[in-house]
Design a protein around this motif. Structure first.
Motif, PDB file in Angstrom:
ATOM      1  N   UNK A 125     -85.256  31.837  76.791  1.00  0.00           N
ATOM      2  CA  UNK A 125     -85.697  31.569  78.158  1.00  0.00           C
ATOM      3  C   UNK A 125     -86.421  32.799  78.696  1.00  0.00           C
ATOM      4  N   UNK A 126     -87.652  32.591  79.166  1.00  0.00           N
ATOM      5  CA  UNK A 126     -88.412  33.636  79.857  1.00  0.00           C
ATOM      6  C   UNK A 126     -88.622  33.147  81.284  1.00  0.00           C
ATOM      7  N   UNK A 127     -88.097  33.885  82.250  1.00  0.00           N
ATOM      8  CA  UNK A 127     -88.206  33.434  83.636  1.00  0.00           C
ATOM      9  C   UNK A 127     -88.668  34.573  84.538  1.00  0.00           C
ATOM     10  N   UNK A 128     -89.314  34.200  85.637  1.00  0.00           N
ATOM     11  CA  UNK A 128     -89.625  35.169  86.686  1.00  0.00           C
ATOM     12  C   UNK A 128     -88.840  34.788  87.925  1.00  0.00           C
ATOM     13  N   UNK A 129     -88.595  35.774  88.778  1.00  0.00           N
ATOM     14  CA  UNK A 129     -87.809  35.496  89.975  1.00  0.00           C
ATOM     15  C   UNK A 129     -88.060  36.556  91.036  1.00  0.00           C
ATOM     16  N   UNK A 181     -85.336  42.840  80.426  1.00  0.00           N
ATOM     17  CA  UNK A 181     -86.027  42.826  81.718  1.00  0.00           C
ATOM     18  C   UNK A 181     -87.374  43.538  81.653  1.00  0.00           C
ATOM     19  N   UNK A 182     -88.395  42.850  82.162  1.00  0.00           N
ATOM     20  CA  UNK A 182     -89.711  43.447  82.367  1.00  0.00           C
ATOM     21  C   UNK A 182     -89.925  43.612  83.867  1.00  0.00           C
ATOM     22  N   UNK A 183     -90.307  44.819  84.276  1.00  0.00           N
ATOM     23  CA  UNK A 183     -90.655  45.080  85.670  1.00  0.00           C
ATOM     24  C   UNK A 183     -92.163  45.292  85.734  1.00  0.00           C
ATOM     25  N   UNK A 184     -92.839  44.491  86.551  1.00  0.00           N
ATOM     26  CA  UNK A 184     -94.292  44.591  86.680  1.00  0.00           C
ATOM     27  C   UNK A 184     -94.620  45.476  87.875  1.00  0.00           C
ATOM     28  N   UNK A 244     -98.840  39.577  88.546  1.00  0.00           N
ATOM     29  CA  UNK A 244     -99.244  38.902  87.316  1.00  0.00           C
ATOM     30  C   UNK A 244     -98.128  38.224  86.546  1.00  0.00           C
ATOM     31  N   UNK A 245     -97.024  37.912  87.216  1.00  0.00           N
ATOM     32  CA  UNK A 245     -95.891  37.276  86.516  1.00  0.00           C
ATOM     33  C   UNK A 245     -96.291  35.915  85.940  1.00  0.00           C
ATOM     34  N   UNK A 246     -96.914  35.087  86.765  1.00  0.00           N
ATOM     35  CA  UNK A 246     -97.334  33.759  86.301  1.00  0.00           C
ATOM     36  C   UNK A 246     -98.415  33.874  85.232  1.00  0.00           C
ATOM     37  N   UNK A 247     -99.364  34.782  85.440  1.00  0.00           N
ATOM     38  CA  UNK A 247    -100.460  34.966  84.484  1.00  0.00           C
ATOM     39  C   UNK A 247     -99.931  35.392  83.125  1.00  0.00           C
ATOM     40  N   UNK A 248     -98.941  36.267  83.120  1.00  0.00           N
ATOM     41  CA  UNK A 248     -98.340  36.740  81.872  1.00  0.00           C
ATOM     42  C   UNK A 248     -97.780  35.567  81.070  1.00  0.00           C
ATOM     43  N   UNK A 249     -97.077  34.672  81.754  1.00  0.00           N
ATOM     44  CA  UNK A 249     -96.487  33.523  81.070  1.00  0.00           C
ATOM     45  C   UNK A 249     -97.553  32.527  80.623  1.00  0.00           C
ATOM     46  N   UNK A 309     -88.450  38.521  84.249  1.00  0.00           N
ATOM     47  CA  UNK A 309     -89.646  39.233  84.714  1.00  0.00           C
ATOM     48  C   UNK A 309     -89.589  39.330  86.233  1.00  0.00           C
ATOM     49  N   UNK A 310     -89.696  40.548  86.760  1.00  0.00           N
ATOM     50  CA  UNK A 310     -89.687  40.741  88.207  1.00  0.00           C
ATOM     51  C   UNK A 310     -90.873  41.604  88.610  1.00  0.00           C
TER      52      UNK A 310
END
Length: 423
Positions: free
Chosen positions: A328-332, A347-350, A63-68, A56-57
């Motif tokens: 594994x679901x990660x943001x970076x 890949x999810x792009x926010x 909202x990357x943290x909120x999504x998780x 997730x980028x």
């Protein structure tokens, strides 16, 4: 559901103030599985294929943290049977209308598929249990339908249900059942047998802003220490019968001195932040790989060398290591990590304008010759780079601030000279 194991696959959300209505997040594959990418996916059952890694980028505050946190909270609400206020939903749910609807999708390894269609409302807490000076709003479940099916379905329609597949409805509960059920609890476990097992969701999101060592049973694997910092001889732990760590015992190679500390924070005086984060990440990765869990890691690159991050992510995409089919679901913010994702549905792009749009790369219709990082950095999808106008406004603020400081300094010097003249 006898002898089956159920897993949270994804959700669709409406009414959240941050995300566009109807936003979907899922670990289900959405594009074709080829011979080149088949090692990056796995079959949960005869009809459902899941990704081993999801990246997730997005720029800050998309909202990357909120999504998780929503993903973790839904798992705890439905599969762990926790009340809403015992989950991360209490701080990840935000709505201007104080109403949110979520369709949550589950599947089992025996081809059962479910949808929990739940409406939540935020109301004032009961005054009889909450003192007036500390009045707070709380989230309650106002309506709920659980759908269940075992019939075959295509990938695109796997989580579509008909009304005749309704397995339970909150409004249809008996008076006795309603009295026993809290408005903060889901009816989902009524549909499942109590013995039904589930794949867990492990989250490190709450630890993103802290950097602490996770204790292994008695000693950090020497192979891990050699990989992270070859100067360390060993890092052992003294634990009591309940598993609580009493002390940390650290020794460096070539040194006779053995360091013993009882306070976890004191370890940071001797180990680099990268080593500490590497130990913690490996601990969580190993835990998820053993269980076949879904692991959520926010800002995975914090404190850690980029190659180490790449190596650790590779554990999940390697079917020889990931034998229990963990995800594994990660943001970076290290966008180049996404170039290692061979499948566009990984890949999810926010993208945030007024609200955040969840764009899965396979739906973006971008040129295939572009690297994933180039799509993001070049603002190809509009909204993946900071606004130039806002940047210029910030730049002008700095210029004005410096000019103001210079003027203040000049005035101060001038007043000093005048005071000397008066004397």
């Amino acid at each position: 559901m006898q002898n089956s194991k159920i897993k949270l696959i994804g959700f669709q959300i409406f009414g959240h103030s941050l995300f566009q209505d109807g936003s979907i997040f899922s670990i289900q594959t959405a594009s074709q599985v080829t011979s080149r990418t088949k090692s990056r996916v796995y079959q949960l059952n005869g009809h459902l294929t899941l990704n081993r890694t999801i990246g997730i980028v997005g720029i800050n505050a998309t909202g990357k943290s909120t999504l998780m946190e929503i993903f973790k909270g839904l798992n705890d609400l439905y599969l762990k049977s926790l009340s809403i206020d015992q989950t991360s939903l209490i701080h990840s749910f935000r709505s201007n209308e104080r109403r949110i609807r979520v369709r949550t999708f589950f599947a089992s390894d025996t081809d059962d598929r479910f949808c929990a269609d739940t409406s939540f409302a935020q109301t004032l807490a009961d005054e009889s249990t909450t003192p007036a000076p500390t009045k707070q709003f709380e989230w309650l479940i106002t309506a709920e339908k659980i759908y269940h099916s075992k019939t075959a379905a295509s990938k695109s329609k796997y989580f579509e249900f008909k009304e005749n597949q309704l397995a339970a409805q909150r409004s249809a509960l008996s008076q006795k059942e309603r009295l026993l059920l809290s408005p903060k609890d889901s009816i989902f476990r009524i549909v499942l047998q109590q013995s039904t097992m589930f794949y867990d969701v492990i989250s490190t999101v709450s630890l993103t802003d802290s950097n602490v060592v996770k204790s292994f049973a008695d000693e950090t694997p020497p192979e891990l220490l050699e990989y992270l910092d070859s100067s360390i001889d060993y890092l052992k732990y003294k634990v009591d019968d309940s598993g609580h760590t009493l002390s940390y015992i650290l020794k460096f190679k070539g040194e006779e001195n053995i360091i013993v500390v009882s306070n976890l924070s004191d370890i940071a005086n001797y180990l680099s932040s990268g080593t500490i984060k590497g130990i913690t990440l490996f601990y969580e990765f190993l835990n998820a790989l053993r269980q076949g869990a879904t692991l959520l890691v926010d800002e995975i690159e914090l404190h850690v060398n980029k190659q180490i991050v790449r190596d650790f992510i590779g554990f999940f995409s390697d079917p020889k290591i990931n034998v229990n089919n963990a995800t594994l679901v990660y943001s970076s913010h290290y966008i180049e990590l996404t170039d290692d994702l061979d499948r566009q549905d990984e890949e999810y792009i926010l993208i945030r304008k007024v609200q955040t749009k969840l764009c899965r790369l396979n739906d973006a219709k971008v040129r295939t010759e572009l690297k994933n990082s180039e799509i993001f950095q070049n603002n190809y999808l509009k909204g993946t780079a900071p606004s130039y106008t806002r940047y210029m406004n910030l730049k002008r603020t700095i210029v004005k601030h410096n000019q103001s400081l210079s003027q203040d300094a000049t005035n101060t010097m001038g007043s000093g000279e005048n005071s000397r003249d008066v004397k």
